[in-house]
Design a protein around this motif. Structure first.
Motif, short mmCIF file in Angstrom:
data_model
loop_
_atom_site.label_atom_id
_atom_site.label_comp_id
_atom_site.label_asym_id
_atom_site.label_seq_id
_atom_site.Cartn_x
_atom_site.Cartn_y
_atom_site.Cartn_z
N GLY A 107 0.79 -1.21 0.00
CA GLY A 107 0.00 0.00 0.00
C GLY A 107 0.83 1.27 0.00
O GLY A 107 2.04 1.22 -0.20
N PRO A 108 0.12 2.41 0.20
CA PRO A 108 -1.29 2.50 0.60
C PRO A 108 -2.25 2.08 -0.52
O PRO A 108 -2.03 2.39 -1.68
CB PRO A 108 -1.46 3.98 0.94
CG PRO A 108 -0.33 4.68 0.28
CD PRO A 108 0.77 3.72 0.12
N TYR A 109 -3.32 1.38 -0.10
CA TYR A 109 -4.34 0.96 -1.06
C TYR A 109 -5.68 0.81 -0.34
O TYR A 109 -5.74 0.72 0.89
CB TYR A 109 -3.95 -0.35 -1.75
CG TYR A 109 -3.99 -1.60 -0.90
CD1 TYR A 109 -5.10 -2.44 -0.90
CD2 TYR A 109 -2.90 -1.97 -0.11
CE1 TYR A 109 -5.14 -3.60 -0.14
CE2 TYR A 109 -2.92 -3.13 0.65
CZ TYR A 109 -4.04 -3.95 0.64
OH TYR A 109 -4.06 -5.10 1.40
N MET A 194 -0.45 10.23 -2.39
CA MET A 194 -0.84 8.82 -2.33
C MET A 194 -1.83 8.54 -1.21
O MET A 194 -2.28 7.40 -1.04
CB MET A 194 0.40 7.94 -2.16
CG MET A 194 1.42 8.05 -3.27
SD MET A 194 2.93 7.10 -2.94
CE MET A 194 2.29 5.41 -2.96
N LEU A 195 -2.18 9.58 -0.43
CA LEU A 195 -2.97 9.38 0.78
C LEU A 195 -4.39 9.89 0.68
O LEU A 195 -5.10 9.92 1.69
CB LEU A 195 -2.27 10.05 1.98
CG LEU A 195 -0.89 9.49 2.32
CD1 LEU A 195 -0.27 10.30 3.46
CD2 LEU A 195 -0.97 8.01 2.69
N GLY A 196 -4.83 10.28 -0.49
CA GLY A 196 -6.21 10.74 -0.62
C GLY A 196 -6.30 12.25 -0.56
O GLY A 196 -5.31 12.97 -0.71
N THR A 197 -7.50 12.76 -0.30
CA THR A 197 -7.78 14.19 -0.45
C THR A 197 -8.18 14.86 0.85
O THR A 197 -8.91 15.84 0.86
CB THR A 197 -8.90 14.39 -1.48
OG1 THR A 197 -10.07 13.66 -1.06
CG2 THR A 197 -8.47 13.92 -2.85
N ALA A 198 -7.72 14.35 1.99
CA ALA A 198 -8.04 14.96 3.28
C ALA A 198 -7.35 16.31 3.40
O ALA A 198 -6.35 16.56 2.73
CB ALA A 198 -7.61 14.04 4.42
#
Length: 222
Positions: A107-109, A194-198
């Motif tokens: 990951g991250p996945y 790689m960790l999203g849109t937070a």
């Protein structure tokens, strides 16, 4: 296989001759087992566009390493409390598992299974590193091995406080009980892309005047 699940809620946040182990107060279900961690850290990486995750476990000696039957999983939530529920669900996971003399990272996945039970998608293998070494793959830094404990804690002062001993005032420094102690550490520095849109920082959430509870508390009580 045992699982250590560690949460990073990004939507809301983030050498001596003998080796001595650091072990902090234990969770009852895993106390004194190889699944008993010391600490979990998440903070901005050396590159401000990355996040560093650190998991530490007790290390009784230089040869004491990570249990091959314990999966270490960092759960990342980007959306906060799910609608209609009282909890959060991991959107992404980072997993680490020792096999032989190497630590394997996945990951991250986005996991196919959430909650207390986990599976490893071997197609998501990101890197492996020799125990005691660091490597960089695809812009991600990985490390697994022995390190000095970074946790600062004055255990004597803590015991004095909980025993209601008279306080002598605040000093500029305390006595770090864990200074000479060692832990086994798993360290991953991941690009934020790689960790999203937070939100980047917890302050973005706390100071946003959108009527949420955190903002109301800040404006009401300063």
């Amino acid at each position: 296989m045992k699982k250590i699940a560690l949460w990073s809620s990004l939507a809301l946040a983030v050498c001596v001759g003998a080796f001595i182990a650091a072990d902090h107060l234990d969770a009852p279900a895993v106390a004194n087992t190889t699944a008993d961690i010391a600490d979990f850290y998440a903070f901005e990486g050396a590159d401000s566009n990355s996040t560093t995750f650190v998991v530490t476990l007790p290390a009784a000696s230089a040869s004491t390493q990570f249990d091959e039957n314990v999966l270490i999983e960092i759960n990342i939530d980007n959306t906060g409390v799910d609608a209609g529920t009282t909890g959060v669900t991991e959107d992404l996971v980072i997993q680490a598992l020792r096999q032989g003399d190497k630590m394997y990272f996945f990951g991250p996945y986005a996991p196919s299974t959430t909650g207390l039970n986990s599976t490893i998608d071997t197609n998501e293998l990101a890197a492996s590193v020799d125990i005691g070494s660091m490597t960089t793959v695809g812009g991600v830094n990985y490390f697994a091995g022995l390190r000095q404990d970074a946790f600062f804690f004055d255990f004597e002062a803590f015991n004095n406080v909980i025993s209601m001993a008279p306080a002598t005032g605040f000093g500029t420094t305390g006595n770090n009980t864990f200074a000479p102690l060692n832990v086994n550490a798993i360290v991953i520095e991941v690009p934020n892309s790689m960790l999203g849109t937070a939100p980047t920082h917890i302050v973005d959430q706390l100071l946003a005047p959108n009527g949420n509870q955190a903002y109301q508390l800040l404006t009401t009580y300063g």
